[in-house]
Design an enzyme around this catalytic site. Sequence first.
Site, mmCIF file in Angstrom:
data_model
loop_
_atom_site.group_PDB
_atom_site.id
_atom_site.type_symbol
_atom_site.label_atom_id
_atom_site.label_comp_id
_atom_site.label_asym_id
_atom_site.label_seq_id
_atom_site.Cartn_x
_atom_site.Cartn_y
_atom_site.Cartn_z
ATOM 1 N N LEU A 51 3.734 -9.510 7.443
ATOM 2 C CA LEU A 51 5.092 -10.051 7.578
ATOM 3 C C LEU A 51 5.210 -10.731 8.938
ATOM 4 C CD1 LEU A 51 7.084 -6.943 6.290
ATOM 5 C CD2 LEU A 51 6.675 -9.070 5.046
ATOM 6 N N ASP A 69 0.146 7.176 6.494
ATOM 7 C CA ASP A 69 -1.065 7.657 7.182
ATOM 8 C C ASP A 69 -0.903 7.712 8.700
ATOM 9 O OD1 ASP A 69 -1.024 4.996 7.797
ATOM 10 O OD2 ASP A 69 -3.086 4.586 7.259
ATOM 11 N N GLY A 129 0.836 -1.202 0.000
ATOM 12 C CA GLY A 129 0.000 0.000 0.000
ATOM 13 C C GLY A 129 0.869 1.249 0.000
ATOM 14 N N LYS A 163 2.927 -3.221 14.488
ATOM 15 C CA LYS A 163 4.002 -3.557 13.566
ATOM 16 C C LYS A 163 3.715 -3.039 12.158
ATOM 17 C CE LYS A 163 4.478 -7.686 16.349
ATOM 18 N NZ LYS A 163 3.182 -7.653 17.069
ATOM 19 N N VAL A 164 3.402 -1.754 12.071
ATOM 20 C CA VAL A 164 3.148 -1.166 10.760
ATOM 21 C C VAL A 164 4.411 -0.429 10.327
ATOM 22 C CG1 VAL A 164 1.653 0.332 9.392
ATOM 23 C CG2 VAL A 164 0.737 -0.844 11.389
ATOM 24 N N LEU A 165 4.912 -0.805 9.159
ATOM 25 C CA LEU A 165 6.173 -0.238 8.690
ATOM 26 C C LEU A 165 5.927 0.690 7.509
ATOM 27 C CD1 LEU A 165 8.065 -3.637 8.738
ATOM 28 C CD2 LEU A 165 8.183 -1.848 10.470
ATOM 29 N N CYS A 198 -6.001 -1.303 3.711
ATOM 30 C CA CYS A 198 -5.497 -2.168 2.635
ATOM 31 C C CYS A 198 -6.137 -3.548 2.721
ATOM 32 C CB CYS A 198 -3.989 -2.262 2.695
ATOM 33 S SG CYS A 198 -3.236 -0.671 2.335
ATOM 34 N N ASN A 238 -0.792 5.565 10.819
ATOM 35 C CA ASN A 238 -1.724 4.600 11.444
ATOM 36 C C ASN A 238 -3.148 5.117 11.611
ATOM 37 O OD1 ASN A 238 0.259 2.737 11.645
ATOM 38 N ND2 ASN A 238 0.779 3.203 13.761
ATOM 39 N N ARG A 239 -3.547 6.063 10.781
ATOM 40 C CA ARG A 239 -4.894 6.617 10.911
ATOM 41 C C ARG A 239 -5.961 5.635 10.415
ATOM 42 N NH1 ARG A 239 -3.135 11.087 8.988
ATOM 43 N NH2 ARG A 239 -3.946 10.930 6.867
HETATM 44 N N1 SAH Z 1 -3.055 1.990 7.165
HETATM 45 C C1 SAH Z 1 -2.251 1.391 6.137
HETATM 46 C C2 SAH Z 1 -0.804 1.309 6.589
HETATM 47 C C3 SAH Z 1 0.158 1.802 5.560
HETATM 48 S S1 SAH Z 1 1.802 1.295 5.852
HETATM 49 C C4 SAH Z 1 -2.843 0.013 5.814
HETATM 50 O O1 SAH Z 1 -4.076 -0.116 5.844
HETATM 51 O O2 SAH Z 1 -2.107 -0.913 5.489
HETATM 52 C C5 SAH Z 1 2.309 1.074 4.158
HETATM 53 C C6 SAH Z 1 2.215 -0.314 3.621
HETATM 54 O O3 SAH Z 1 3.317 -1.105 4.054
HETATM 55 C C7 SAH Z 1 1.014 -1.118 3.977
HETATM 56 O O4 SAH Z 1 -0.096 -0.822 3.196
HETATM 57 C C8 SAH Z 1 1.478 -2.528 3.743
HETATM 58 O O5 SAH Z 1 1.401 -2.878 2.372
HETATM 59 C C9 SAH Z 1 2.929 -2.459 4.149
HETATM 60 N N2 SAH Z 1 3.145 -2.905 5.535
HETATM 61 C C10 SAH Z 1 3.462 -2.152 6.602
HETATM 62 N N3 SAH Z 1 3.624 -2.926 7.696
HETATM 63 C C11 SAH Z 1 3.389 -4.196 7.306
HETATM 64 C C12 SAH Z 1 3.401 -5.468 7.964
HETATM 65 N N4 SAH Z 1 3.688 -5.582 9.272
HETATM 66 N N5 SAH Z 1 3.096 -6.583 7.240
HETATM 67 C C13 SAH Z 1 2.816 -6.485 5.925
HETATM 68 N N6 SAH Z 1 2.803 -5.319 5.247
HETATM 69 C C14 SAH Z 1 3.087 -4.189 5.917
#
Ligand code: SAH
Length: 332
Positions: free
Chosen positions: A252, A230, A226, A264-266, A238, A232-233
Amino acid sequence: METESARTEAEGEQATPTQGLSKRAQKRAAKAARLHELKLERRAREKEARKRKQQERARAVANGECDVNVTRKRRKTGAVGGGSPFNARLVIDLGFDELMTDKEINSLTSQLAYTYSANRHASHAFSSLLFTSVNGRTKQRLDAMNDAGYRRWSNTEWWEDSYEHIWTRSLSPARPPSREPTSAPTNSTPETTADADDLRRSVIYFTADSENEILELKEGETYVIGGICDHNRYKNLCLNKANTSKIRHAHLPIGRYISLSTRKVLTVNQVVEILLKWVETRDWEKAFWTVIPKRKFQGVERVDPEDDGSTTNEVEDGNEPGGNAHSDLEGA
Ligand code: SAH
C-alpha cells in the site's frame, strides 16, 4: 444510564496498582492497559462511524434519495453499508496456520470478524469475500467462536483449497460436494490454460515487503491479503508465496503520505478497512489517516505526495505484458 467514560473510570479504580509488583507483572499490567486503551480507541471509532452512517441514511431518507425498503433489502443480502458494491474479490489467505501461536490464531480470527463486519458495513463493499486454506487450528478456533458464527456470515465463501484454486480448479480433479463451510467454487471456472492464465493475471497479493506500489484498485481484480498475525516474525513470507504462485504483488502506498517510524506492516482488518475507505473516497491519504491508529503517528509527518522520492515500482495492469509486477514474476 452508565456511560462509557463512567464505566472506564470504574474499571480504572478497580485496577490493581502496579506498585509492589515484579518487573514482569508490571510489564504485563502496562500491556493490558495499552490493549484496553486501544480497544476503547477502536470502539470509539466504530461508534463514530455508526453514528455518521445513521445520520447519512436518515438524511437520505428525508431527502427522498433513498427508500426505507432499500435498507430492508440490504439486510436480506447481508450488505448494510449503502451504495453499490465494488465489483472486485477480496481473498484472505489462511494458509499460515502452522506458523502462528495459539494466541496469534485467536488474534487472527478476531481480525477476520472485523474484516467481515467492515466489508458488510462499507458504503461500497467488495462484492466477494473469500477465505482460502481454511484448516487446522484456525478452523477449530472459528468453529468454537460464537457457535461457528462465521458459517452464517452472508456473501462469504470458505475453501479448504488454497487461493491458487481460483485459476487451477477446472484443471484439477473434481471434488465431491461438501456440507462443510468450505463450499466449492461457484464463480467462473477456467476451461483452458489461457483462461487460467487470465484469471491468474487478475490476482494481486498484498504485502508490505513488495517493491511494487498499488495506486488504484480496479473492478474485476482479485486482491489477496495474508491471513497471518506474526508480530513481524516472518519477513518476505507473503512475498515469497506470491512469487511461487507467479502472481503480482504490491504494498500500500503508505510512505507516500505518511512518514512512519515503524515498519508499515498492518493487520488484516486494517488493510481491508483502508481498501474500503479508498473505494469510498478514492483518496489513500484519507484512508490511511482514518484507519491507522493514531499512536503510530507519534512523531511522524505528512509527506507531500507530489514530492515522490521513493524508488518503488507502480503496479501495472495485469493484462499488459511487461508490467513491472510481471517482469518480476518472470524471473521468479
Ligand atoms: N509477515 C507477514 C505480515 C502479515 S500482516 C507477511 O509476510 O506479509 C497481514 C497481511 O496484511 C499481510 O500479509 C499483507 O497481505 C497485509 N499487509 C499488511 N501491511 C501491508 C502493507 N503495508 N501493504 C500491503 N499489504 C499489507
